[in-house]
Design a protein around this motif. Structure first.
Motif, PDB file in Angstrom:
ATOM      1  N   THR A   8      47.491  33.264  40.506  1.00 47.74           N
ATOM      2  CA  THR A   8      47.796  34.588  39.984  1.00 47.74           C
ATOM      3  C   THR A   8      46.806  35.617  40.527  1.00 47.74           C
ATOM      4  O   THR A   8      45.596  35.430  40.416  1.00 47.74           O
ATOM      5  CB  THR A   8      47.715  34.609  38.445  1.00 47.74           C
ATOM      6  N   ALA A   9      47.333  36.699  41.083  1.00 50.61           N
ATOM      7  CA  ALA A   9      46.502  37.815  41.527  1.00 50.61           C
ATOM      8  C   ALA A   9      46.446  38.853  40.407  1.00 50.61           C
ATOM      9  O   ALA A   9      47.456  39.462  40.062  1.00 50.61           O
ATOM     10  CB  ALA A   9      47.071  38.429  42.800  1.00 50.61           C
ATOM     11  N   ALA A  20      48.546  46.436  48.021  1.00 47.54           N
ATOM     12  CA  ALA A  20      48.849  45.969  49.373  1.00 47.54           C
ATOM     13  C   ALA A  20      48.308  44.561  49.596  1.00 47.54           C
ATOM     14  O   ALA A  20      48.955  43.723  50.250  1.00 47.54           O
ATOM     15  CB  ALA A  20      48.266  46.933  50.398  1.00 47.54           C
ATOM     16  N   ALA A  21      47.127  44.278  49.052  1.00 48.53           N
ATOM     17  CA  ALA A  21      46.542  42.947  49.206  1.00 48.53           C
ATOM     18  C   ALA A  21      47.347  41.892  48.459  1.00 48.53           C
ATOM     19  O   ALA A  21      47.556  40.781  48.961  1.00 48.53           O
ATOM     20  CB  ALA A  21      45.096  42.959  48.710  1.00 48.53           C
ATOM     21  N   VAL A  22      47.806  42.226  47.260  1.00 50.34           N
ATOM     22  CA  VAL A  22      48.620  41.278  46.493  1.00 50.34           C
ATOM     23  C   VAL A  22      49.908  40.976  47.247  1.00 50.34           C
ATOM     24  O   VAL A  22      50.351  39.816  47.333  1.00 50.34           O
ATOM     25  CB  VAL A  22      48.912  41.820  45.080  1.00 50.34           C
ATOM     26  N   HIS A 228      41.323  37.868  42.705  1.00 48.15           N
ATOM     27  CA  HIS A 228      41.233  39.332  42.747  1.00 48.15           C
ATOM     28  C   HIS A 228      41.197  39.815  44.197  1.00 48.15           C
ATOM     29  O   HIS A 228      40.151  40.255  44.686  1.00 48.15           O
ATOM     30  CB  HIS A 228      39.987  39.812  41.998  1.00 48.15           C
ATOM     31  N   PRO A 229      42.321  39.788  44.898  1.00 46.99           N
ATOM     32  CA  PRO A 229      42.322  40.245  46.284  1.00 46.99           C
ATOM     33  C   PRO A 229      42.402  41.768  46.395  1.00 46.99           C
ATOM     34  O   PRO A 229      42.960  42.445  45.545  1.00 46.99           O
ATOM     35  CB  PRO A 229      43.595  39.607  46.844  1.00 46.99           C
ATOM     36  N   ALA A 230      41.818  42.286  47.472  1.00 46.90           N
ATOM     37  CA  ALA A 230      41.964  43.694  47.836  1.00 46.90           C
ATOM     38  C   ALA A 230      41.715  43.815  49.331  1.00 46.90           C
ATOM     39  O   ALA A 230      41.100  42.936  49.941  1.00 46.90           O
ATOM     40  CB  ALA A 230      40.996  44.578  47.064  1.00 46.90           C
ATOM     41  N   GLY A 243      30.812  44.012  41.746  1.00 50.20           N
ATOM     42  CA  GLY A 243      30.224  43.121  42.731  1.00 50.20           C
ATOM     43  C   GLY A 243      31.205  42.104  43.295  1.00 50.20           C
ATOM     44  O   GLY A 243      30.790  41.073  43.845  1.00 50.20           O
ATOM     45  N   TYR A 244      32.497  42.368  43.171  1.00 47.48           N
ATOM     46  CA  TYR A 244      33.503  41.436  43.666  1.00 47.48           C
ATOM     47  C   TYR A 244      33.584  41.478  45.196  1.00 47.48           C
ATOM     48  O   TYR A 244      33.460  42.541  45.806  1.00 47.48           O
ATOM     49  CB  TYR A 244      34.888  41.786  43.106  1.00 47.48           C
ATOM     50  N   ARG A 245      33.827  40.318  45.785  1.00 51.47           N
ATOM     51  CA  ARG A 245      34.076  40.221  47.226  1.00 51.47           C
ATOM     52  C   ARG A 245      35.591  40.178  47.432  1.00 51.47           C
ATOM     53  O   ARG A 245      36.183  39.148  47.770  1.00 51.47           O
ATOM     54  CB  ARG A 245      33.372  39.004  47.805  1.00 51.47           C
ATOM     55  N   TRP A 246      36.197  41.321  47.188  1.00 51.12           N
ATOM     56  CA  TRP A 246      37.658  41.419  47.153  1.00 51.12           C
ATOM     57  C   TRP A 246      38.300  40.932  48.458  1.00 51.12           C
ATOM     58  O   TRP A 246      39.273  40.160  48.433  1.00 51.12           O
ATOM     59  CB  TRP A 246      38.081  42.867  46.932  1.00 51.12           C
ATOM     60  N   ALA A 247      37.789  41.409  49.585  1.00 49.64           N
ATOM     61  CA  ALA A 247      38.394  41.078  50.872  1.00 49.64           C
ATOM     62  C   ALA A 247      38.237  39.600  51.207  1.00 49.64           C
ATOM     63  O   ALA A 247      39.107  39.007  51.862  1.00 49.64           O
ATOM     64  CB  ALA A 247      37.796  41.943  51.980  1.00 49.64           C
TER      65      ALA A 247
END
Length: 281
Positions: A8-9, A20-22, A228-230, A243-247
């Protein structure tokens, strides 16, 4: 026998870059479900996207914390906000208010009910409910979330948990046991195992493989992993200090080796609609 894995994103609707990442993580990767933030600034863009992706399961990501404002006014939900009508930034404030008896369940019901109605109004079947920063682990919030899901006919609710050490992991596990009991009493399905809270914002390829291996050893028939993608360099994410590393999470989700790892660990990708076939918890 293979086991069910739901990837799940979270935070759909937070920014257009997250949306867009999802989309990419679903079309080119292993994401099978997403959770839509009703208070997110890019909500309308997210709704247009999910209408175009019928195989992507949609959930409601209900918020009592965060940088985005509630749907209702401070006068309508006074125990959830400050004088400016803003949510607290962290789940810790929900816990402290809960311990002090300063969360009115009716306020929670009004605000989260409005958010759920907004997601349901997207015109896409809603398969599950979860919460921003997992605030439904707190019993007052969890009872309302289970009640709203049942009343709206949403069949599944996330059951977060922790496999970490230390006081936070212990506290989460205590709350998680009560949360699962609440969901069972409300007749809501959930997965038997979960990962994503301990790994939030740091779920790269190596950690995802380790998470799968640990879950395979536990042997539960169903597992949800939330991520948690971005897209890299999303300027709209600068206001968040998580502090998330989304990419890195997006890169992991579209890595072909991750799909191979899922199969090697004995999991089959699916969604919350598949829980009945695997035996929902």
């Amino acid at each position: 026998m293979t086991r069910l894995l739901i990837v799940t994103a979270d935070d759909l609707g937070l920014t257009r870059g997250v949306n867009a990442a999802v989309r990419r993580a679903h079309e080119d990767g292993v994401v099978t479900a997403t959770s839509l933030l009703a208070v997110g600034q890019a909500f309308d863009d997210a709704v247009a996207m999910v209408r175009d992706l019928p195989a992507l399961e949609l959930g409601a990501h209900l918020a009592l914390v965060g940088e985005d404002p509630p749907l209702l006014s401070a006068r309508e939900v006074p125990t959830l906000v400050d004088r400016r009508g803003a949510f607290p930034l962290s789940y810790r404030a929900v816990v402290l208010r809960g311990l002090a008896g300063r969360i009115d369940p009716d306020d929670v019901r009004r605000e989260l009910g409005a958010q759920l109605d907004r997601v349901l109004g997207a015109g896409v079947p809603v398969t599950h409910v979860d919460t921003h920063q997992h605030t439904h682990l707190w019993p007052t919030v969890g009872a309302v979330v289970a009640e709203l899901a049942a009343a709206s006919g949403v069949p599944a609710v996330r059951a977060p948990g922790s496999h970490g050490h230390g006081p936070v992991g212990l506290g989460v596990r205590v709350l998680a046991r009560r949360s699962r009991s609440t969901l069972r009493a409300a007749g809501r399905a959930t997965t038997a195992d979960y990962a994503g809270l301990d790994e939030a914002g740091r779920l790269d390829t190596v950690r995802f493989r380790r998470t799968l291996a640990e879950a395979a050893r536990r042997g539960a028939p169903t597992l949800e992993v939330n991520c948690h993608p971005a897209v890299a360099g999303d300027p709209d994410l600068r206001r968040f200090t998580w502090g998330y590393r989304w990419a890195d999470e997006l890169a992991m989700l579209v890595d072909p080796q991750v799909r191979e790892s899922i199969a090697s660990a004995g999991f089959t990708l699916g969604g919350f609609a598949d829980l009945d076939r695997y035996g929902a918890a």
